[in-house]
Design a protein around this motif. Structure first.
Motif, mmCIF file in Angstrom:
data_model
loop_
_atom_site.group_PDB
_atom_site.id
_atom_site.type_symbol
_atom_site.label_atom_id
_atom_site.label_comp_id
_atom_site.label_asym_id
_atom_site.label_seq_id
_atom_site.Cartn_x
_atom_site.Cartn_y
_atom_site.Cartn_z
ATOM 1 N N MET A 1 116.998 193.186 74.908
ATOM 2 C CA MET A 1 117.872 193.230 73.731
ATOM 3 C C MET A 1 119.315 193.458 74.173
ATOM 4 N N ASN A 2 120.253 192.712 73.565
ATOM 5 C CA ASN A 2 121.665 192.924 73.862
ATOM 6 C C ASN A 2 122.431 193.139 72.549
ATOM 7 N N ARG A 3 123.754 193.098 72.612
ATOM 8 C CA ARG A 3 124.533 193.409 71.406
ATOM 9 C C ARG A 3 124.347 192.372 70.307
ATOM 10 N N ILE A 4 124.091 191.124 70.660
ATOM 11 C CA ILE A 4 123.908 190.088 69.645
ATOM 12 C C ILE A 4 122.552 190.221 68.959
ATOM 13 N N THR A 5 121.499 190.397 69.726
ATOM 14 C CA THR A 5 120.186 190.563 69.090
ATOM 15 C C THR A 5 120.145 191.840 68.266
ATOM 16 N N GLY A 185 130.118 185.407 80.586
ATOM 17 C CA GLY A 185 130.387 186.615 79.810
ATOM 18 C C GLY A 185 129.883 186.620 78.384
ATOM 19 N N ALA A 186 129.348 185.499 77.912
ATOM 20 C CA ALA A 186 128.829 185.441 76.544
ATOM 21 C C ALA A 186 127.564 186.292 76.418
ATOM 22 N N GLU A 187 127.301 186.776 75.200
ATOM 23 C CA GLU A 187 126.084 187.550 74.937
ATOM 24 C C GLU A 187 125.149 186.814 73.964
ATOM 25 N N GLY A 188 125.534 185.625 73.586
ATOM 26 C CA GLY A 188 124.714 184.793 72.728
ATOM 27 C C GLY A 188 125.260 183.382 72.756
ATOM 28 N N VAL A 189 124.491 182.442 72.212
ATOM 29 C CA VAL A 189 124.964 181.064 72.122
ATOM 30 C C VAL A 189 124.743 180.537 70.711
ATOM 31 N N GLN A 190 125.647 179.662 70.295
ATOM 32 C CA GLN A 190 125.474 178.936 69.034
ATOM 33 C C GLN A 190 125.219 177.477 69.381
ATOM 34 N N VAL A 191 124.108 176.957 68.874
ATOM 35 C CA VAL A 191 123.676 175.603 69.187
ATOM 36 C C VAL A 191 123.766 174.743 67.930
ATOM 37 N N GLY A 192 124.484 173.626 68.023
ATOM 38 C CA GLY A 192 124.637 172.747 66.873
ATOM 39 C C GLY A 192 123.931 171.421 67.038
ATOM 40 N N SER A 193 124.469 170.565 67.890
ATOM 41 C CA SER A 193 123.990 169.186 68.018
ATOM 42 C C SER A 193 122.486 169.092 68.270
ATOM 43 N N ARG A 194 121.953 169.957 69.124
ATOM 44 C CA ARG A 194 120.522 169.893 69.451
ATOM 45 C C ARG A 194 119.673 170.120 68.197
ATOM 46 N N PHE A 195 120.124 170.977 67.275
ATOM 47 C CA PHE A 195 119.358 171.253 66.064
ATOM 48 C C PHE A 195 119.518 170.166 64.999
ATOM 49 N N VAL A 196 120.526 169.304 65.140
ATOM 50 C CA VAL A 196 120.624 168.171 64.212
ATOM 51 C C VAL A 196 119.455 167.216 64.437
#
Length: 314
Positions: A1-5, A185-196
């Motif tokens: 678990m990290n800050r985003i979760t 350094g990111a703690e999460g990712v936002q995925v767009g195109s793959r979910f389209v």
């Protein structure tokens, strides 16, 4: 678990982007049920339609989900009121000043994340009270930053400037890309195109097939005089490029863009005359598969990469 979760109370630090004409309740609930954070994309919804999608998402999942709100839309106050009335717990804002609505949303106990394309805007978001920022690189589809900073440069630059968690976006459709974002350094990712390119996305099958068939170089950033947007090259893009090359002003470009051009392309399936917004990473998407499978593959590949690093001799 990290800050985003921890922030969103989710299993995996993977957020599905709130894309217009793609991110309805079916996609958002599927991603949330699979352990990520699904977002309803309000940018293509009338207020009453947004309410319907929020209510249906509540029925389809008992997991956290959120709403993405582009702040440039005229009905923004109505959208915010519906979000407050429906008790939405997470809101991602974009395309506007975070100071305008962040305090209102925070006062209602809502977790607020703002999408930025530069470290300067990330700092403004942090000062406005945002709980996290999405740092979206130049590779991303849809409306894009004027700075044209790539994800590889943007993520460490933003992480260097802010103390709040940073979610990486732009060019991320695999576990390897997610691992790279975390290395920066990111703690999460936002995925767009793959979910389209999933059955649950509300986009037209014609558009999904274009994504699957896309090759390197098939997308381009355009309409910089209005609002920069990355789209697939087609007849509409060619008309826009010709107009821009001839020195067309803002009014002429707006006239050429017309109304409902994005809806025609992404929702109704007019793949030549419609606006097809998608990221550069579309060249790496080769199939249409369920959202839960997409999320699980990204997470599994991410973990394999991370453990591979730990066990390597490098």
């Amino acid at each position: 678990m990290n800050r985003i979760t921890s922030l969103f109370n989710i299993e995996y630090p993977i957020i599905q982007a709130g894309m217009i004409w793609a991110s309805g309740w079916r996609l958002a609930s599927a991603v949330s049920n699979a352990g990520g954070l699904g977002l309803i994309g309000s940018g293509s919804m009338y207020p009453a339609v947004l309410r319907e999608h929020i209510q249906k998402c509540k029925q389809a999942t008992d997991k956290p989900f959120g709403v993405n709100v582009p702040l440039l839309y005229p009905d923004i106050d109505q959208l915010i009121n519906i979000i407050l009335e429906e008790g939405v717990q997470v809101v991602f804002t974009s395309a506007g000043n975070p100071k305008t609505w962040t305090p209102v949303l925070k006062a209602a106990g809502i977790k607020v994340v703002h999408v930025v394309s530069s470290a300067a805007f990330a700092l403004k978001s942090e000062a406005a009270g945002a709980d996290a920022v999405v740092a979206e690189g130049f590779e991303a589809g849809g409306h894009n930053g004027r700075e044209e900073t790539t994800t590889m440069v943007l993520i460490p630059g933003v992480c260097e400037q802010v103390k709040i968690p940073v979610i990486a976006a732009g060019g991320i459709a695999s576990g390897r890309a997610m691992a790279a974002a975390f290395a920066l350094g990111a703690e999460g990712v936002q995925v767009g195109s793959r979910f389209v390119a999933t059955p649950e996305a509300s986009s037209h099958i014609n558009f999904k097939q274009v994504i699957v068939n896309a090759k390197e170089g098939d997308t381009m950033l355009s309409l910089k005089k209005i609002t920069p947007v990355r789209m697939i090259k087609n007849n509409f893009y060619s008309a826009i490029k010709a107009a821009e090359d001839s020195g067309a002003d803002v009014d002429a470009l707006k006239a050429l863009l017309g109304r409902a051009r994005a809806k025609a392309g992404m929702f109704e399936g007019n793949i030549e005359e419609g606006e097809l917004e998608i990221g550069q990473v579309s060249a790496l998407i080769h199939d249409i598969k369920p959202a839960a499978q997409v999320l699980e593959e990204i997470w599994t590949d991410f973990r394999n990469v991370i453990y591979g690093w730990r066990n390597s001799d490098i």
